[in-house]
Design a protein around this motif. Structure first.
Motif, PDB file in Angstrom:
ATOM      1  N   GLY A 123       0.820  -1.222   0.000  1.00  0.00           N
ATOM      2  CA  GLY A 123       0.000   0.000   0.000  1.00  0.00           C
ATOM      3  C   GLY A 123       0.848   1.264   0.000  1.00  0.00           C
ATOM      4  N   ARG A 188      -0.015  -5.252  -5.228  1.00  0.00           N
ATOM      5  CA  ARG A 188       0.060  -6.379  -4.297  1.00  0.00           C
ATOM      6  C   ARG A 188       0.101  -7.658  -5.142  1.00  0.00           C
ATOM      7  NH1 ARG A 188      -0.877  -4.521   0.876  1.00  0.00           N
ATOM      8  NH2 ARG A 188      -2.125  -2.630   1.081  1.00  0.00           N
ATOM      9  N   VAL A 243       2.409   2.485   6.711  1.00  0.00           N
ATOM     10  CA  VAL A 243       1.742   3.626   7.330  1.00  0.00           C
ATOM     11  C   VAL A 243       1.152   3.218   8.681  1.00  0.00           C
ATOM     12  CG1 VAL A 243      -0.534   3.303   6.285  1.00  0.00           C
ATOM     13  CG2 VAL A 243       0.269   5.601   6.755  1.00  0.00           C
ATOM     14  N   ASP A 244       0.846   1.918   8.828  1.00  0.00           N
ATOM     15  CA  ASP A 244       0.255   1.427  10.082  1.00  0.00           C
ATOM     16  C   ASP A 244       1.274   1.348  11.215  1.00  0.00           C
ATOM     17  OD1 ASP A 244      -1.954   1.048   8.523  1.00  0.00           O
ATOM     18  OD2 ASP A 244      -1.937  -1.137   8.596  1.00  0.00           O
ATOM     19  N   MET A 287      -6.784   4.142   9.378  1.00  0.00           N
ATOM     20  CA  MET A 287      -6.100   2.913   8.971  1.00  0.00           C
ATOM     21  C   MET A 287      -5.484   2.202  10.163  1.00  0.00           C
ATOM     22  SD  MET A 287      -4.399   3.125   5.335  1.00  0.00           S
ATOM     23  CE  MET A 287      -5.497   2.908   3.935  1.00  0.00           C
ATOM     24  N   GLY A 288      -5.235   0.956   9.974  1.00  0.00           N
ATOM     25  CA  GLY A 288      -4.625   0.148  11.022  1.00  0.00           C
ATOM     26  C   GLY A 288      -5.229  -1.231  10.943  1.00  0.00           C
ATOM     27  N   ARG A 289      -4.641  -2.049  10.065  1.00  0.00           N
ATOM     28  CA  ARG A 289      -5.210  -3.370   9.808  1.00  0.00           C
ATOM     29  C   ARG A 289      -5.075  -4.265  11.050  1.00  0.00           C
ATOM     30  NH1 ARG A 289      -4.987  -5.922   4.472  1.00  0.00           N
ATOM     31  NH2 ARG A 289      -3.110  -4.799   3.914  1.00  0.00           N
ATOM     32  N   GLU A 343      -9.303   0.471  11.535  1.00  0.00           N
ATOM     33  CA  GLU A 343     -10.040  -0.398  10.597  1.00  0.00           C
ATOM     34  C   GLU A 343     -10.068  -1.865  11.029  1.00  0.00           C
ATOM     35  OE1 GLU A 343      -6.303  -0.409   7.530  1.00  0.00           O
ATOM     36  OE2 GLU A 343      -8.189  -1.137   6.751  1.00  0.00           O
ATOM     37  N   TYR A 401      -7.785   6.803   2.790  1.00  0.00           N
ATOM     38  CA  TYR A 401      -6.701   6.971   1.824  1.00  0.00           C
ATOM     39  C   TYR A 401      -6.091   8.365   1.876  1.00  0.00           C
ATOM     40  CZ  TYR A 401      -8.020   2.395   0.146  1.00  0.00           C
ATOM     41  OH  TYR A 401      -8.263   1.053   0.079  1.00  0.00           O
ATOM     42  N   ARG A 404      -2.777   8.565   3.823  1.00  0.00           N
ATOM     43  CA  ARG A 404      -1.549   7.924   3.336  1.00  0.00           C
ATOM     44  C   ARG A 404      -1.154   8.385   1.926  1.00  0.00           C
ATOM     45  NH1 ARG A 404      -2.946   1.582   1.677  1.00  0.00           N
ATOM     46  NH2 ARG A 404      -3.559   2.127  -0.431  1.00  0.00           N
TER      47      ARG A 404
HETATM   48  O1  LIG Z   1      -6.604  -0.745  -0.131  1.00  0.00           O
HETATM   49  P1  LIG Z   1      -5.204  -1.213  -0.139  1.00  0.00           P
HETATM   50  O2  LIG Z   1      -4.305  -0.439  -1.030  1.00  0.00           O
HETATM   51  O3  LIG Z   1      -5.071  -2.681  -0.334  1.00  0.00           O
HETATM   52  O4  LIG Z   1      -4.586  -0.922   1.291  1.00  0.00           O
HETATM   53  C1  LIG Z   1      -5.274  -1.004   2.469  1.00  0.00           C
HETATM   54  C2  LIG Z   1      -4.348  -1.469   3.569  1.00  0.00           C
HETATM   55  O5  LIG Z   1      -3.063  -0.923   3.473  1.00  0.00           O
HETATM   56  C3  LIG Z   1      -2.638  -0.417   4.719  1.00  0.00           C
HETATM   57  O6  LIG Z   1      -2.621   0.960   4.629  1.00  0.00           O
HETATM   58  C4  LIG Z   1      -1.238  -0.831   5.053  1.00  0.00           C
HETATM   59  O7  LIG Z   1      -1.151  -2.192   5.254  1.00  0.00           O
HETATM   60  C5  LIG Z   1      -3.665  -0.937   5.726  1.00  0.00           C
HETATM   61  O8  LIG Z   1      -3.904  -0.072   6.788  1.00  0.00           O
HETATM   62  C6  LIG Z   1      -4.884  -1.108   4.877  1.00  0.00           C
HETATM   63  O9  LIG Z   1      -5.710  -2.146   5.339  1.00  0.00           O
END
Ligand SMILES: O=P(O)(O)OC[C@H]1O[C@](O)(CO)[C@@H](O)[C@@H]1O
Ligand SMILES: Nc1ncnc2c1ncn2[C@@H]1O[C@H](COP(=O)(O)OP(=O)(O)OP(=O)(O)O)[C@@H](O)[C@H]1O
Ligand SMILES: [Mg+2]
Length: 483
Positions: A123, A188, A243-244, A287-289, A343, A401, A404
């Protein structure tokens, strides 16, 4: 080497006992430490006297004359932990890393055959373009590496068409630090190890700089292992980006501070909306998976937040000690409330179908359900049921978004520059399979394999989380939720 193996520096806790009873100014000897060293490129590791040794070209710089302290010696290390419990009879094993920085002698000749490939994966994160810019400028202007290439669209770019490999120079990247995102593009998935390594070999790259998060680091470990298996004299470094802030060992990852700063704007807006409504709630999703660092830091910086929900802390909605009762009481007290939710928080509570349970992104990361709209809807339903005669408003803000996709702030820009330069110095010293990063403020070289598995969850037993709790006075959600 096992970094967690008990060391024998002070088996009887002598230092500890001395420290516990000693008057001030008594010298205490710390236990011995283990050096977690980083691997060497084959040409740098040759012990037959043929290992490459080149004077650092920075010494010949026409304007800058490095002072003796400029170069890092072979014995320079930094300790992973900066504080110790001298009263403990079982001191934790100490781990040290090599300090990052320029070496007086290089194990790589930057002027002959060096060919660098830069790639961004995963990301976005504020500062990606700054790292790229500083890699290009540092490689060419500090070390004279002429062949520097940007590889487009993540790892898959290594086996993409020629157009995916773009020659870069300082003029081309001049203003990149002012741009959000990544000029190289990122993706990804697409991690096909053999195709990637074949592509690296086919294009003659001798140095790979992979910028990305935990997945990218795991990919870089696999590439490093494949280089070793094939006996290739190609080095790889992983530059940690997330970013997390969920990468372990290093102090923090670049872009994180910028993201927290931008998140303030969303919290401010949520606060204004909540204050301006009758019984208003401002809800912000950040954000913060798997970690709640952004939510936590944004909460502490803002001071307008009444409740911070993070993945590391389970919560429940209804009943005594639950979220909704707490918010109702807070509204009765102040007239409004602000909630920040990461999140990844509350994922266990959100109902999902079997298909949703299985859903993954291209890299294999679990796809989360959107906690923000779910929470907003559940809160609305609850209020209607429990307090039908009272006005109520929830304003939901999702700056996901936005936080970041911005350029890095000044602090992160400086950090990105130091990281990029640390990476180059390490590669030139003949190191490979390593990650540069600050540990207690000291830039160090850490084995890639360690960083690839090191997580950085919010420590809910430390002072920072306790501080959040004291700022918000939110419930601890330890009571049994009502059925
Ligand atoms: O929508 P994308 O680009 O897959 O990224 C979302 C993910 O990327 C991150 O910013 C970093 O892992 C997470 O917080 C988020 O879940
Ligand atoms: N275990 C793994 N082995 C090899 N490659 C991997 C592994 N996990 C992820 N990758 C690859 O690394 C790249 C980036 O992974 P991912 O999309 O998970 O982002 P990330 O680097 O973790 O960044 P972010 O912090 O944004 O999630 C992808 O190309 C993915 O296929
Ligand atoms: Mg990741």
């Amino acid at each position: 080497m096992d970094p967690t193996a008990p060391n024998s520096g002070d088996p009887n806790g002598v230092a500890a006992a001395a420290a516990a009873t000693a008057p001030t100014n008594t010298t205490v000897t710390l236990p011995a430490f283990t050096l977690r060293d980083v691997p060497r490129l084959p040409s740098a590791a040759a012990d037959d006297g043929n290992a490459t040794r080149i004077p650092n070209p920075i010494s010949r710089h026409p304007y800058f004359h490095p002072p003796p302290t400029f170069y890092i010696s072979d014995g320079d290390v930094s300790l992973r932990h900066a504080f110790f419990d001298l009263a403990s009879s079982t001191p934790a094993p100490l781990v040290a890393y090599r300090r990052a920085g320029p070496r007086r002698e290089l194990a790589v000749d930057p002027a002959r055959g060096a060919r660098a490939a830069l790639v961004t994966c995963g990301g976005l994160c504020p500062g990606l373009n700054t790292v790229l810019r500083e890699l290009v400028v540092g490689l060419q202007e500090l070390y004279g590496v002429r062949d520097v290439f940007g590889v487009a669209a993540g790892y898959r770019g290594f086996y993409g068409p020629d157009d995916d490999h773009v020659r870069l120079d300082p003029a081309a990247v001049d203003d990149w630090h002012k741009k959000g995102g990544t000029v190289l593009k990122t993706t990804r998935g697409g991690f096909d190890l053999n195709k990637i390594v074949d592509g690296i070999v086919a294009r003659g790259y001798t140095q790979v700089y992979a910028i990305g998060g935990d997945g990218t680091m795991r990919g870089a470990v696999a590439i490093f292992e494949e280089f070793k298996r094939r006996g290739l004299n190609i080095s790889i470094t992983g530059i940690p980006k997330t970013v997390d802030n969920d990468i372990g060992i290093i102090d923090r990852s670049f872009g994180f501070q910028t993201a927290v700063e931008i998140a303030q704007q969303a919290i401010d807006a949520a606060h204004v909306e909540a204050v301006s409504a009758v019984n208003g709630i401002g809800l912000v999703k950040l954000m913060g998976r798997s970690t709640g660092h952004i939510a936590l830091h944004a909460t502490l910086s803002s001071r307008d937040v009444d409740c911070c929900l993070i993945p590391e802390v389970d919560f429940y909605l209804e009943g005594k000690g639950g979220l909704f009762d707490f918010l109702y009481e807070r509204i009765k007290l102040k007239g409004h409330a602000v909630v920040v939710v990461a999140e990844g928080a509350g994922q266990k509570l959100i109902p999902r179908t079997d298909d949703q349970k299985r859903e993954q992104d291209e890299s294999g990361n679990i796809v989360f359900l959107d906690v923000g709209p779910w929470l907003k809807s559940e809160l609305g339903k609850w209020w209607k049921k429990e307090h039908p005669s009272e006005l109520f408003t929830v304003k939901y803000i999702d700056p996901t978004y936005m936080i970041r996709a911005v350029p890095a702030n000044a602090t992160d820009n400086l950090y990105c520059t130091l990281l990029a330069h640390s990476a180059i110095h390490g590669i030139m010293a003949g190191f490979t399979g390593f990650v540069p990063g600050p540990i207690n403020g000291n830039y160090s070289y850490i084995p890639l394999e360690d960083v690839a598995v090191a997580k950085n969850p919010v420590d809910v037993n430390d002072h920072k989380w306790a501080w959040v709790r004291s700022v918000t006075n939110q419930p601890d959600f330890l009571n049994t939720p009502a059925k």
